[in-house]
Write a protein that holds these residues in place. Structure first.
Motif, PDB file in Angstrom:
ATOM      1  N   GLN A   1      28.413  36.586  38.940  1.00  0.00           N
ATOM      2  CA  GLN A   1      27.055  37.226  39.489  1.00  0.00           C
ATOM      3  C   GLN A   1      27.056  38.838  39.518  1.00  0.00           C
ATOM      4  O   GLN A   1      26.299  39.371  39.196  1.00  0.00           O
ATOM      5  CB  GLN A   1      26.552  36.569  40.739  1.00  0.00           C
ATOM      6  N   ALA A   2      28.229  39.195  39.965  1.00  0.00           N
ATOM      7  CA  ALA A   2      28.612  40.583  40.299  1.00  0.00           C
ATOM      8  C   ALA A   2      30.041  40.811  40.596  1.00  0.00           C
ATOM      9  O   ALA A   2      30.620  40.056  40.861  1.00  0.00           O
ATOM     10  CB  ALA A   2      27.647  41.074  41.592  1.00  0.00           C
ATOM     11  N   GLY A   3      30.351  42.450  40.472  1.00  0.00           N
ATOM     12  CA  GLY A   3      31.465  42.445  40.654  1.00  0.00           C
ATOM     13  C   GLY A   3      32.234  42.942  39.264  1.00  0.00           C
ATOM     14  O   GLY A   3      31.521  42.982  38.431  1.00  0.00           O
ATOM     15  N   THR A   4      33.457  43.043  39.225  1.00  0.00           N
ATOM     16  CA  THR A   4      34.126  43.519  37.818  1.00  0.00           C
ATOM     17  C   THR A   4      35.493  42.701  37.891  1.00  0.00           C
ATOM     18  O   THR A   4      36.136  42.372  39.048  1.00  0.00           O
ATOM     19  CB  THR A   4      34.628  45.019  37.885  1.00  0.00           C
ATOM     20  N   LEU A   5      35.589  42.242  36.610  1.00  0.00           N
ATOM     21  CA  LEU A   5      36.894  41.548  36.434  1.00  0.00           C
ATOM     22  C   LEU A   5      37.376  42.275  35.178  1.00  0.00           C
ATOM     23  O   LEU A   5      37.119  42.377  33.992  1.00  0.00           O
ATOM     24  CB  LEU A   5      36.445  39.948  35.745  1.00  0.00           C
ATOM     25  N   THR A   6      38.663  42.916  35.264  1.00  0.00           N
ATOM     26  CA  THR A   6      39.480  43.564  34.691  1.00  0.00           C
ATOM     27  C   THR A   6      40.504  42.860  34.064  1.00  0.00           C
ATOM     28  O   THR A   6      41.252  42.431  34.978  1.00  0.00           O
ATOM     29  CB  THR A   6      39.774  44.965  35.053  1.00  0.00           C
ATOM     30  N   VAL A   7      41.094  42.931  33.052  1.00  0.00           N
ATOM     31  CA  VAL A   7      42.202  42.106  32.244  1.00  0.00           C
ATOM     32  C   VAL A   7      42.687  43.012  31.218  1.00  0.00           C
ATOM     33  O   VAL A   7      42.123  43.566  30.376  1.00  0.00           O
ATOM     34  CB  VAL A   7      41.539  40.760  31.487  1.00  0.00           C
ATOM     35  N   LEU A   8      44.042  43.329  31.629  1.00  0.00           N
ATOM     36  CA  LEU A   8      44.824  44.083  30.864  1.00  0.00           C
ATOM     37  C   LEU A   8      45.526  43.466  29.633  1.00  0.00           C
ATOM     38  O   LEU A   8      45.609  43.729  28.546  1.00  0.00           O
ATOM     39  CB  LEU A   8      45.990  44.509  31.578  1.00  0.00           C
ATOM     40  N   GLY A   9      45.313  41.978  29.778  1.00  0.00           N
ATOM     41  CA  GLY A   9      45.890  41.072  28.795  1.00  0.00           C
ATOM     42  C   GLY A   9      44.609  40.599  27.838  1.00  0.00           C
ATOM     43  O   GLY A   9      43.867  41.251  27.694  1.00  0.00           O
ATOM     44  N   ASP A  10      44.912  39.342  27.637  1.00  0.00           N
ATOM     45  CA  ASP A  10      43.857  38.801  26.775  1.00  0.00           C
ATOM     46  C   ASP A  10      43.289  37.690  27.734  1.00  0.00           C
ATOM     47  O   ASP A  10      43.452  37.122  28.891  1.00  0.00           O
ATOM     48  CB  ASP A  10      44.638  37.674  25.807  1.00  0.00           C
ATOM     49  N   ALA A  11      41.964  37.302  27.385  1.00  0.00           N
ATOM     50  CA  ALA A  11      41.075  36.305  27.912  1.00  0.00           C
ATOM     51  C   ALA A  11      40.849  35.196  27.180  1.00  0.00           C
ATOM     52  O   ALA A  11      40.897  35.134  25.884  1.00  0.00           O
ATOM     53  CB  ALA A  11      39.860  36.963  28.148  1.00  0.00           C
ATOM     54  N   GLY A  12      40.980  33.849  27.753  1.00  0.00           N
ATOM     55  CA  GLY A  12      40.833  32.691  27.128  1.00  0.00           C
ATOM     56  C   GLY A  12      39.515  32.291  26.675  1.00  0.00           C
ATOM     57  O   GLY A  12      38.629  33.200  26.778  1.00  0.00           O
ATOM     58  N   GLU A  13      39.152  30.951  26.219  1.00  0.00           N
ATOM     59  CA  GLU A  13      38.115  30.683  25.751  1.00  0.00           C
ATOM     60  C   GLU A  13      36.966  30.795  26.649  1.00  0.00           C
ATOM     61  O   GLU A  13      36.873  30.549  27.972  1.00  0.00           O
ATOM     62  CB  GLU A  13      38.141  29.234  24.973  1.00  0.00           C
ATOM     63  N   ALA A  14      35.685  30.827  25.981  1.00  0.00           N
ATOM     64  CA  ALA A  14      34.484  30.751  26.648  1.00  0.00           C
ATOM     65  C   ALA A  14      34.252  31.887  27.990  1.00  0.00           C
ATOM     66  O   ALA A  14      33.906  31.352  29.258  1.00  0.00           O
ATOM     67  CB  ALA A  14      34.152  29.345  27.179  1.00  0.00           C
TER      68      ALA A  14
END
Lengths: 444, 229
Positions: free
Chosen positions: B142-155
């Motif tokens: 809903q809100a906020g941040t998600l930061t990923v230095l690597g990879d993200a999975g499906e969906a």
């Protein structure tokens, strides 16, 4: 010349299969391409408490004097593990209903009525409001998959915590609050943009299954220092296993909601075709607790279509410790009141049948966020009506219990009941009236 | 500096002691040793203290945290920092599924990888994962941040609301209503602030990230979109 008699015509006959309601739904679906969404619970005729009767005392049992001899009604919920169990004067509690689906005035009225009656009320999906907490002496805080508004401060402010797995109107389904009811305040409590359709997940985001549930309950107990009773609420579908698993997971209280239990909004097909009737759910749940040696230790609260003290007495006689009412409480506040008939007609419905609670245009000002409509409900007066209704339900249950010779509502037992139909006899596991036959239990 | 050995002291004693702290307590640094994967360690904290846990933790460590800084010098089980309101939770190892689930605020920093459903239903928290994240992450976020230095999975970001997702590596697939969006200066500034808060200012270039967010096509249910669900 004599007239030739006309051949008699048959009276127009509606099909039982393709009834006017069925055909109107087909036409509606054909016109819109989308399923019907509505509030409330199952409307179809189901085996219910009306199919049971009490056997009053006679030669073999003594009745209690109606106006002189005490018949206790108090109930303690949460004394399995919680250091601060809740104590209620009546076993009739108010079921979880959200601010968002209901107006703030309606939530306040529920709190006022419950407090006057010495019972508990329950938050819903969307968090706890200050008005609700302030006007509710005993408030159960629901812990739902959406976690809207969830925070540890409210968790500690609550008197009990109800982990919601499902509800009777839609076991296996999530929630839905359409955008027209998402005002600035509702949106703020749910961390969503105003006006957006709000979906509530059908599964909890951080656990699945009973082993995880046990760990989740441990976490909630640790956060609240093992003070608060923990309820687990399930929609009635597999009540034996769900009750056993909830008890195994460490619940103090199991809340079992039959398919007549209401919802703020869901698909009609879900409400009418998923889950089992309240009457059919109670005995398997009680059996599960008995098999575990936990009956009367893990408390059982039953809801779904409870409307009167007779229903309360029958539910308790089948082994429950308390009941919860939702739709009946809203009606006591003023829902579907014929005084607003002109407004109901303007919405294409009639008082008593209005169930488009999701649209937010409730003439009674209860299932709405429209400030003009919400003002129609005086929370103090509505709370008083609810308290009156709760008092009547309790008195009625006591009347029946005394007639059966019971000095406490919890002393009612299945042996006090018979059934009017074979279906009810099988579901409630009590004899068909006038016989000793319990289908599935005793030989014909 | 109080130390709790969970092989000799009970979880209840630990959490009870942490809950009993007054807002102006001088006992601001706590150490937990031998956590041995116990669940619900340091949950429901509400004081500006630091708790260092030396080892692996089970489910829901630092659940519903407020104010406190909790460092896990090991791996974390399901739902670390679930429903956090504020504060800082740092996992020096990997985190299991549902990390930071439904969290409203604060920061969750994971040095390793995070499993499935990282940031599910997040409501304002900042999550930064130095490794990769599993499938269905940021579901209904809903809100906020998600930061990923690597990879993200499906969906990734299925049924997303207003949370912002920054991914430096590859995304296996996007969920319903989640799209790649333009990375404008305001987003680079926001991302830089989150990297800085995680101690990564100057080490990681915000320009290497792509931004994902909601297409907002499913905000109002319409039958024409039924196939998207």
């Amino acid at each position: 010349m004599a007239e030739t008699p006309k051949a008699p015509r048959t009276t127009p006959r509606y099909s039982a299969t393709f009834s006017p309601e069925v055909m109107s739904e087909i036409r509606r679906a054909a016109a819109t391409g989308i399923y019907d969404i509505r509030g409330a619970g199952a409307k179809r005729k189901l085996p219910h408490f009306d199919d049971l009767l009490f056997l009053g005392a006679s030669i073999s049992r003594y009745p209690l004097e109606g106006y002189r001899e005490r018949c206790g009604t108090e109930v303690v919920l949460g004394d399995r593990f919680a250091s601060k169990p809740i104590r209620l004067r009546t076993p009739v509690t108010i079921a979880g209903m959200s601010f968002g689906s209901l107006s703030a005035n309606a939530k306040e009225a529920l709190g006022r009525g419950a407090t006057l009656a010495g019972t508990s009320t329950t938050t819903g999906d969307g968090g706890m409001t200050a008005e609700e907490r302030g006007h509710s002496q005993t408030l159960v805080y629901q812990y739902l998959p959406s976690r809207y508004g969830m925070n540890p401060d409210d968790l500690r402010r609550a008197d009990a915590i109800e982990v919601v797995i499902g509800q009777g109107a839609k076991p296996g389904g999530g929630g839905m609050l359409l955008g027209q009811k998402i005002t600035e305040r509702v949106a703020g409590m749910r961390c969503l943009p105003p006006g957006v359709d709000q979906r509530s997940a059908c599964r909890h985001p951080d656990w699945t299954g009973p082993d995880d549930l046990a760990i989740k309950i441990e976490e909630l107990r640790e956060i609240t220092d093992w003070e608060k009773p923990i309820y687990v609420k399930v929609g009635a579908s597999r009540p034996y296993y769900d009750t056993a698993l909830a008890a195994k997971s460490g619940a103090d209280v199991v809340v079992l909601d039959g398919m007549q239990g209401g919802t703020a909004a869901t698909q009609d097909v879900f409400i009418e075709h998923v889950g089992i009737p309240t009457l059919a759910a109670i005995r398997p749940a009680v059996q599960a607790l008995q098999d575990l040696g936990l009956h009367r230790k893990v408390r059982l609260v039953v809801s779904g279509g409870i409307r009167s003290g007779a229903d309360v007495a029958k539910t308790l006689a089948l082994g429950a410790d308390a009941v919860a009412i939702g739709t009946a409480a809203l009606v006591a506040l003023g829902d579907n009141d014929p005084r607003w008939e002109a407004d109901y007609e303007a919405l294409g419905t009639t008082a008593g049948a209005y169930d488009d609670w999701h649209e937010g245009r409730d003439p009674a000002g209860i299932t709405t966020q429209d400030p003009e409509l919400a003002r129609r409900l005086d929370p103090e007066l509505a709370g008083r009506r609810l308290a009156n209704f709760l008092a009547v339900m309790t008195l009625e249950a006591q009347t029946i219990a005394r007639a059966c010779g019971k000095s406490h509502l919890h002393n009612l037992e299945p042996e006090d009941l018979v059934a009017l139909t074979i279906e009810a006899a099988a579901m409630a596991q009590v004899p068909l009236a006038g016989t000793g036959w319990i289908p599935g239990k005793t030989p014909l | 500096m109080p130390t709790f050995d969970l092989r000799t002291a009970s979880l209840r004693a630990l959490n009870g002691a942490l809950h009993a702290l007054r807002p102006d307590t001088n006992e601001t640094r706590w150490t937990v040793v031998n956590p041995d994967g116990r669940h619900a360690i340091a949950v429901g904290l509400d004081a500006p203290i630091q708790v260092e846990i030396e080892g692996n933790v089970g489910y829901y460590c630092a659940g519903m945290n407020k104010q406190a800084s909790v460092v896990i010098d090991g791996h974390a089980g399901v739902g670390v920092a679930e429903n956090m309101l504020s504060g800082f939770v740092h996992v020096r190892g990997d985190a299991s599924q549902s990390a930071g689930a439904t969290a409203h605020g604060g920061m969750l920093l994971i040095d390793g990888n995070a499993g499935a459903r990282c940031g599910i239903s997040m409501k304002g928290v900042d999550i930064l994962v130095k490794g990769s994240i599993g499938h269905m992450s940021a579901f209904m976020a809903q809100a906020g941040t998600l930061t990923v230095l690597g990879d993200a999975g499906e969906a990734l970001g299925d049924s997303l609301y207003e949370a912002r997702l920054y991914v430096r590596g590859t995304v296996a697939s996007l969920g319903a209503d989640c799209i790649e969006k333009e990375m404008r200066d305001e987003h680079r500034e926001q991302l830089f602030a989150k990297l800085k808060a995680a101690g990564l200012a100057g080490e990681v270039d915000p320009r290497e990230f792509r931004r994902y967010g909601s297409a907002r096509a499913l905000y109002h249910f319409h039958v024409d979109n039924a196939g998207a669900y």
